[in-house]
Enzyme design. Structure first.
Site, short mmCIF file in Angstrom:
data_model
loop_
_atom_site.label_atom_id
_atom_site.label_comp_id
_atom_site.label_asym_id
_atom_site.label_seq_id
_atom_site.Cartn_x
_atom_site.Cartn_y
_atom_site.Cartn_z
CE LYS A 48 -21.61 -5.48 7.21
NZ LYS A 48 -20.89 -5.90 8.44
N GLY A 49 -20.73 0.27 3.50
CA GLY A 49 -20.13 1.59 3.67
C GLY A 49 -21.00 2.77 3.29
CD GLU A 103 -18.51 2.16 -3.19
OE1 GLU A 103 -19.20 2.07 -2.16
OE2 GLU A 103 -17.81 1.21 -3.62
CG ASP A 107 -8.76 2.37 -2.04
OD1 ASP A 107 -7.92 3.24 -2.21
OD2 ASP A 107 -8.51 1.33 -1.40
CE LYS A 135 -8.65 6.01 0.58
NZ LYS A 135 -8.28 4.69 1.16
CG PHE A 156 -7.82 2.92 6.09
CD1 PHE A 156 -8.28 2.08 5.09
CD2 PHE A 156 -8.42 2.89 7.34
CE1 PHE A 156 -9.34 1.22 5.32
CE2 PHE A 156 -9.48 2.02 7.58
CZ PHE A 156 -9.93 1.18 6.57
CB VAL A 157 -10.79 7.99 5.60
CG1 VAL A 157 -9.72 8.99 5.20
CG2 VAL A 157 -11.49 7.45 4.36
NE ARG A 169 -19.64 -0.96 8.75
CZ ARG A 169 -19.05 -1.17 7.58
NH1 ARG A 169 -18.95 -0.19 6.71
NH2 ARG A 169 -18.56 -2.35 7.28
P1 IMP Z 1 -12.00 -0.45 -4.20
O1 IMP Z 1 -12.62 -1.64 -4.81
O2 IMP Z 1 -10.52 -0.61 -3.97
O3 IMP Z 1 -12.31 0.85 -4.96
O4 IMP Z 1 -12.58 -0.31 -2.73
C1 IMP Z 1 -13.88 0.11 -2.52
C2 IMP Z 1 -14.39 -0.26 -1.16
O5 IMP Z 1 -13.35 -0.45 -0.21
C3 IMP Z 1 -15.25 0.86 -0.63
O6 IMP Z 1 -16.58 0.66 -0.95
C4 IMP Z 1 -15.02 0.79 0.86
O7 IMP Z 1 -15.96 -0.07 1.44
C5 IMP Z 1 -13.64 0.19 1.00
N1 IMP Z 1 -12.63 1.25 1.25
C6 IMP Z 1 -11.80 1.80 0.36
N2 IMP Z 1 -11.00 2.72 0.93
C7 IMP Z 1 -11.37 2.76 2.23
C8 IMP Z 1 -10.93 3.56 3.36
O8 IMP Z 1 -10.05 4.43 3.29
N3 IMP Z 1 -11.58 3.31 4.52
C9 IMP Z 1 -12.56 2.38 4.67
N4 IMP Z 1 -12.99 1.63 3.64
C10 IMP Z 1 -12.41 1.83 2.43
#
Ligand code: IMP
Length: 179
Positions: A48-49, A103, A107, A135, A156-157, A169
């Site tokens: 959803k982000g 995206e 992270d 990040k 975390f944001v 959101r």
């Molecule tokens: P990854 O697979 O660890 O790269 O995480 C990606 C997904 O995790 C992103 O699409 C976000 O939905 C969520 N995410 C990662 N970091 C944050 C954060 O700091 N705040 C909120 N959601 C996050």
């Protein structure tokens, strides 16, 4: 004075203002317009982000495009769970098409490591990623983010589409977890 906000059990402080976010969104859209000039690009917005980022980004596009939505999840609370769940996937055939994944934040990179390779197997003409936030210190995989908003520290944001357990959101600015 800093305006601390409460989201469920956590406190967050202002981090990136809406004005700064929108400057980067417009800059990224300009880069996308130049890269895909004369072509049709299929945007795959990750839910959803990225729904707010995607909505703002597409309104600056001047190229032919379509919009697709995919829902993957790897996150629960503050930490990436490491395993990806595909709640709903891509319904179009992407072979020989130009695909751009939209995206909100990269992270650990686990989500895109999985999804990018999956789409590559379907032989698109090109495959790129646009991410509003990255990040770098959290990355566990080398993710080729072609269009990039801001690099941020590993905290975390929330806001501008990003959530904490589905809350926050709707905040216009991005907030960072307060110490
Ligand atoms: P990854 O697979 O660890 O790269 O995480 C990606 C997904 O995790 C992103 O699409 C976000 O939905 C969520 N995410 C990662 N970091 C944050 C954060 O700091 N705040 C909120 N959601 C996050």
């Amino acid at each position: 004075m800093e305006q601390i906000i409460q989201v469920k059990d956590l406190r967050f402080k202002p981090f990136i203002s809406e004005a700064v976010i929108l400057t980067h969104v417009e800059r990224m859209a300009n880069e996308i317009n130049q890269t895909y000039r004369g072509q049709t690009v299929h945007l795959v917005i990750l839910l959803k982000g990225a729904f707010i980022f995607g909505a703002d980004l597409v309104r600056h596009l001047q190229i032919d495009h379509t919009i697709q939505f995919v829902k993957l999840s790897s996150y629960a609370g503050l930490a990436s769970s490491g395993s990806i769940r595909e709640e709903f996937g891509l319904s179009m055939d992407i072979k020989d098409k130009h695909i751009l994944i939209i995206e909100d934040i990269v992270d650990t990179g686990t989500t895109l490591h999985y999804f990018f390779r999956k789409l590559l197997d379907a032989q698109p003409a090109s495959l790129n990623i646009a991410s509003l936030l990255v990040k770098p210190e959290a990355l566990k995989y080398d993710i080729p983010v072609r269009f990039r908003g801001l690099d941020i520290e590993n905290k975390f944001v929330v806001g501008y589409g990003l959530d904490y357990n589905d809350a926050a959101r709707n905040l216009r600015d991005i907030y960072q977890l307060a110490e």
